[in-house]
Design a protein around this motif. Sequence first.
Motif, short mmCIF file in Angstrom:
data_model
loop_
_atom_site.label_atom_id
_atom_site.label_comp_id
_atom_site.label_asym_id
_atom_site.label_seq_id
_atom_site.Cartn_x
_atom_site.Cartn_y
_atom_site.Cartn_z
N UNK A 96 35.41 33.41 49.38
CA UNK A 96 35.62 31.97 49.60
C UNK A 96 36.30 31.74 50.94
N UNK A 97 35.97 30.62 51.59
CA UNK A 97 36.56 30.32 52.89
C UNK A 97 38.06 30.06 52.80
N UNK A 98 38.51 29.56 51.64
CA UNK A 98 39.93 29.28 51.44
C UNK A 98 40.43 30.13 50.28
N UNK A 99 40.84 31.37 50.57
CA UNK A 99 41.18 32.30 49.48
C UNK A 99 42.32 31.85 48.59
N UNK A 100 43.34 31.19 49.15
CA UNK A 100 44.49 30.81 48.34
C UNK A 100 44.15 29.71 47.34
N UNK A 103 41.68 31.92 44.44
CA UNK A 103 42.22 33.28 44.35
C UNK A 103 41.45 34.15 43.36
N UNK A 104 41.05 33.58 42.24
CA UNK A 104 40.32 34.37 41.24
C UNK A 104 38.97 34.83 41.79
N UNK A 105 38.27 33.92 42.45
CA UNK A 105 36.98 34.28 43.06
C UNK A 105 37.17 35.35 44.12
#
Length: 354
Positions: A96-100, A103-105
Amino acid sequence: MNFIKLFNPLKRKILKSFTSVFRNKTDEIVHNNDDIKRILICRSNHRLGNLLLLSPLVQELESTFPYSKIDLLVNQSCVRQLYLNYSSIDRILEFPQKPFKNLITYIRVFLRLKSRQYDLAINAVESSSSGRIFTVFSSAKYKFVKNDTSAKETLNQETKHVAKQSVLSLRCFLKKCDIQTLNDTPYNLDLKLTNSELMNGGNLVYNIVQNTFATMCLFTNATGAKCYSEKWWLKLYSRLQISFPDVNIIEVLPKEKISKIEFRAPTFYSTDIRELGSFIANTDIFIGADSGVMHLASASYTPTIGLFSITDIEKYKPYNEGSISIKTEGQEVDEIINYVTSMLYPNLNLNTSS
């Protein structure tokens, strides 16, 4: 105050320091190129241009290891469309482009990465800290993380372009593993458009122009400071109309459907990257600022003029042969017109240089 923007430079500095100690893994000698069967390319980025610039590297791997399968590790993007017709591409791991915020992905993708066994893992861009991290943490026998000192000296003399750097860097690494490498000029950017896609693109162009004259394609958008003003584009567009009255001019619109020439030219809009590429492939010349669509035009084998204001031309100029880059600072519009003329009518032999 945007704390994320303030934090990002610090984050990059910390990651660069942390990953500077990472090393390549070349413990064993490869006895046969066919022993490399599973390859991972790490390029944790989502931008169109950066992903297209991987295509020479992918083609290099296909030629060097013809029986291999390649996984791409990227950020969520259009990469599946870009490499649709590359038979060597197996799996695409998309962070994902925005990990935070996801987070699960992010963890799931990371676990998928760790569960796959690779013969070779490659950090496609040496300066990428995340690329280094994913390459090191992959389960690969051979890991290319960064160039050694001798390789850097050789590469700096040969080229700065990021697409060529990734290929030539890999060759230096593979030679240390006693792997036979190619010596030819690196491959072009290539979207690998099919005949049916090209025919569809031709129909789309003809439906707009309704004639068989030469067609010029403009893309007036770009990100941030790379984007030129409406005033600048309107001046260039006006001069193009006067200088090339028998040439069709079409503006390709970005996803925001905005125009820097006030929609004065016929427009084309598509969210399908391959359709957009096939459309541009059926035009005679593309003019646009440094952007992903500029690289898409190059990957579609359309002669491309890249306009540069702030980014490094030698690193990001249109890659394929027959294209040029122009540093617009200090350039008059008439000088740019001369470049366009030399590409549309090469037999006129105007004195221009890229």
